[in-house]
Design a protein around this motif. Structure first.
Motif, PDB file in Angstrom:
ATOM      1  N   TYR A  78       0.858  -1.184   0.000  1.00  8.28           N
ATOM      2  CA  TYR A  78       0.000   0.000   0.000  1.00  8.28           C
ATOM      3  C   TYR A  78       0.892   1.232   0.000  1.00  8.28           C
ATOM      4  N   PRO A  79       0.750   2.117  -0.984  1.00 15.45           N
ATOM      5  CA  PRO A  79       1.615   3.298  -1.057  1.00 15.45           C
ATOM      6  C   PRO A  79       1.356   4.273   0.095  1.00 15.45           C
ATOM      7  N   PRO A  80       2.328   5.153   0.357  1.00 15.30           N
ATOM      8  CA  PRO A  80       2.138   6.146   1.416  1.00 15.30           C
ATOM      9  C   PRO A  80       0.813   6.893   1.248  1.00 15.30           C
ATOM     10  N   GLY A  81       0.140   7.085   2.359  1.00 13.07           N
ATOM     11  CA  GLY A  81      -1.120   7.815   2.357  1.00 13.07           C
ATOM     12  C   GLY A  81      -2.351   6.962   2.125  1.00 13.07           C
ATOM     13  N   SER A  82      -2.171   5.694   1.779  1.00 14.43           N
ATOM     14  CA  SER A  82      -3.345   4.863   1.519  1.00 14.43           C
ATOM     15  C   SER A  82      -3.789   4.074   2.748  1.00 14.43           C
ATOM     16  N   LYS A  91       2.603   8.708   8.484  1.00 15.26           N
ATOM     17  CA  LYS A  91       3.824   9.486   8.243  1.00 15.26           C
ATOM     18  C   LYS A  91       4.189   9.483   6.760  1.00 15.26           C
ATOM     19  N   GLU A  92       4.775  10.578   6.334  1.00 10.45           N
ATOM     20  CA  GLU A  92       5.220  10.710   4.953  1.00 10.45           C
ATOM     21  C   GLU A  92       6.294   9.660   4.635  1.00 10.45           C
ATOM     22  N   GLY A  93       6.181   9.046   3.464  1.00 15.22           N
ATOM     23  CA  GLY A  93       7.192   8.104   3.015  1.00 15.22           C
ATOM     24  C   GLY A  93       7.063   6.691   3.536  1.00 15.22           C
ATOM     25  N   ILE A  94       5.961   6.394   4.256  1.00 15.78           N
ATOM     26  CA  ILE A  94       5.763   5.059   4.824  1.00 15.78           C
ATOM     27  C   ILE A  94       4.804   4.258   3.949  1.00 15.78           C
ATOM     28  N   GLY A  95       5.325   3.209   3.315  1.00 13.94           N
ATOM     29  CA  GLY A  95       4.493   2.251   2.593  1.00 13.94           C
ATOM     30  C   GLY A  95       4.154   1.114   3.546  1.00 13.94           C
ATOM     31  N   VAL A  96       3.086   0.419   3.290  1.00 13.01           N
ATOM     32  CA  VAL A  96       2.623  -0.617   4.217  1.00 13.01           C
ATOM     33  C   VAL A  96       2.444  -1.938   3.473  1.00 13.01           C
ATOM     34  N   ILE A  97       2.890  -3.009   4.111  1.00 13.49           N
ATOM     35  CA  ILE A  97       2.714  -4.360   3.596  1.00 13.49           C
ATOM     36  C   ILE A  97       1.569  -5.022   4.357  1.00 13.49           C
ATOM     37  N   GLY A  98       0.716  -5.713   3.639  1.00 12.14           N
ATOM     38  CA  GLY A  98      -0.390  -6.417   4.280  1.00 12.14           C
ATOM     39  C   GLY A  98      -0.884  -7.556   3.414  1.00 12.14           C
ATOM     40  N   GLN A  99      -1.942  -8.219   3.871  1.00 14.10           N
ATOM     41  CA  GLN A  99      -2.547  -9.326   3.131  1.00 14.10           C
ATOM     42  C   GLN A  99      -1.470 -10.298   2.661  1.00 14.10           C
ATOM     43  N   PHE A 100      -0.570 -10.649   3.580  1.00 14.40           N
ATOM     44  CA  PHE A 100       0.584 -11.497   3.286  1.00 14.40           C
ATOM     45  C   PHE A 100       0.317 -12.895   3.816  1.00 14.40           C
ATOM     46  N   GLY A 101       0.301 -13.870   2.912  1.00  9.15           N
ATOM     47  CA  GLY A 101       0.071 -15.233   3.354  1.00  9.15           C
ATOM     48  C   GLY A 101       0.514 -16.256   2.324  1.00  9.15           C
ATOM     49  N   VAL A 102       0.880 -17.420   2.820  1.00 10.40           N
ATOM     50  CA  VAL A 102       1.317 -18.550   2.010  1.00 10.40           C
ATOM     51  C   VAL A 102       0.541 -19.770   2.502  1.00 10.40           C
ATOM     52  N   LEU A 103       0.098 -20.600   1.571  1.00 14.30           N
ATOM     53  CA  LEU A 103      -0.604 -21.820   1.973  1.00 14.30           C
ATOM     54  C   LEU A 103       0.241 -22.608   2.972  1.00 14.30           C
ATOM     55  N   GLU A 120       9.337  -5.670  -1.399  1.00  9.81           N
ATOM     56  CA  GLU A 120      10.322  -4.679  -0.946  1.00  9.81           C
ATOM     57  C   GLU A 120      11.038  -4.046  -2.135  1.00  9.81           C
ATOM     58  N   LEU A 121      11.359  -4.840  -3.147  1.00 10.93           N
ATOM     59  CA  LEU A 121      11.988  -4.314  -4.362  1.00 10.93           C
ATOM     60  C   LEU A 121      11.043  -3.347  -5.070  1.00 10.93           C
ATOM     61  N   TYR A 122       9.786  -3.717  -5.164  1.00 16.50           N
ATOM     62  CA  TYR A 122       8.788  -2.835  -5.761  1.00 16.50           C
ATOM     63  C   TYR A 122       8.718  -1.513  -4.984  1.00 16.50           C
ATOM     64  N   ALA A 123       8.649  -1.600  -3.666  1.00 17.83           N
ATOM     65  CA  ALA A 123       8.569  -0.395  -2.830  1.00 17.83           C
ATOM     66  C   ALA A 123       9.812   0.469  -2.989  1.00 17.83           C
ATOM     67  N   HIS A 124      10.971  -0.167  -3.060  1.00 13.68           N
ATOM     68  CA  HIS A 124      12.240   0.560  -3.217  1.00 13.68           C
ATOM     69  C   HIS A 124      12.241   1.410  -4.486  1.00 13.68           C
ATOM     70  N   LYS A 125      11.586   0.931  -5.525  1.00 16.34           N
ATOM     71  CA  LYS A 125      11.553   1.642  -6.809  1.00 16.34           C
ATOM     72  C   LYS A 125      10.598   2.832  -6.806  1.00 16.34           C
ATOM     73  N   GLN A 126       9.753   2.939  -5.788  1.00 16.03           N
ATOM     74  CA  GLN A 126       8.793   4.032  -5.711  1.00 16.03           C
ATOM     75  C   GLN A 126       9.475   5.276  -5.143  1.00 16.03           C
ATOM     76  N   ILE A 127       9.321   6.387  -5.800  1.00 16.91           N
ATOM     77  CA  ILE A 127       9.985   7.636  -5.411  1.00 16.91           C
ATOM     78  C   ILE A 127       9.569   8.110  -4.029  1.00 16.91           C
ATOM     79  N   ASP A 128       8.309   7.945  -3.680  1.00 10.53           N
ATOM     80  CA  ASP A 128       7.786   8.515  -2.438  1.00 10.53           C
ATOM     81  C   ASP A 128       7.857   7.578  -1.235  1.00 10.53           C
ATOM     82  N   VAL A 129       8.553   6.450  -1.351  1.00  9.73           N
ATOM     83  CA  VAL A 129       8.629   5.481  -0.258  1.00  9.73           C
ATOM     84  C   VAL A 129      10.038   5.436   0.325  1.00  9.73           C
ATOM     85  N   ASN A 130      10.132   5.692   1.625  1.00 13.08           N
ATOM     86  CA  ASN A 130      11.413   5.610   2.331  1.00 13.08           C
ATOM     87  C   ASN A 130      11.510   4.361   3.202  1.00 13.08           C
TER      88      ASN A 130
END
Length: 175
Positions: A78-82, A91-103, A120-130
């Motif tokens: 989830y991108p910052p602000g969502s 907080k500004e620059g905070i992305g959130v991980i959720g709905q994480f599961g494996v059988l 994490e790689l996807y988030a790293h590529k986002q300009i607004d995520v620290n």
């Protein structure tokens, strides 16, 4: 594409209705969280229906692990602000991980690590995520330990209305 301990070839892809339906994704989440529910922890993902799954991934970058035509794992970013549910997530620059599961039959075989690596790689590529953050039950020691080994640090406790436990918010710098 990787193989995990004798299983079919796995692919991690963005969720698309063509790859699987929301009911299948919900089934994976329900099963993945079953062990936690059996510990007495009322995670929403342990019992959510398809409408909640759809609502929870609507504004997320949702990845699925596919074994052939079958969804076997998932994670959402989830991108910052969502996600505004707690002070840290606002907080500004905070992305959130959720709905994480494996059988359950694939847990412990490295698929969760692959999903976390990809998100994490996807988030790293986002300009607004620290930083990327996540939460889990305070009593889920095995999950807290796993996240800590990946570099996630304790931020704060939150007591969500929809759960029966206090959550631990953890965060990791990705820049």
């Amino acid at each position: 594409m990787d193989k995990i301990e004798g299983k079919k070839e796995l692919k991690i892809l963005p969720f698309d209705k063509k790859l699987g339906d929301i009911e299948e994704l919900t089934y994976v989440l329900n099963r993945a969280y079953k062990q936690l529910a059996e510990m007495g922890l009322k995670y929403v993902a342990s019992h959510q229906d398809s409408s909640i799954t759809l609502e929870r991934i609507e504004h997320a970058h949702c990845l699925v692990a596919m074994e052939g035509e079958k969804i076997v794992g998932t994670i959402s970013f989830y991108p910052p602000g969502s996600k505004m549910a707690c002070d840290w997530y606002r907080k500004e620059g905070i992305g959130v991980i959720g709905q994480f599961g494996v059988l359950p039959e694939l847990q412990g075989a490295g698929l969760g690590t692959q999903l976390l690596d990809e998100v994490e790689l996807y988030a790293h590529k986002q300009i607004d995520v620290n930083e990327v953050s996540l939460d889990t039950a305070e009593k889920a020691d095995h999950l807290i330990t796993m996240y800590a080994k990946r570099g996630y640090k304790f931020v704060e406790y939150v007591d969500w209305d929809m759960t029966n436990y206090r959550s631990v918010i953890m965060s990791k710098s990705i820049k």
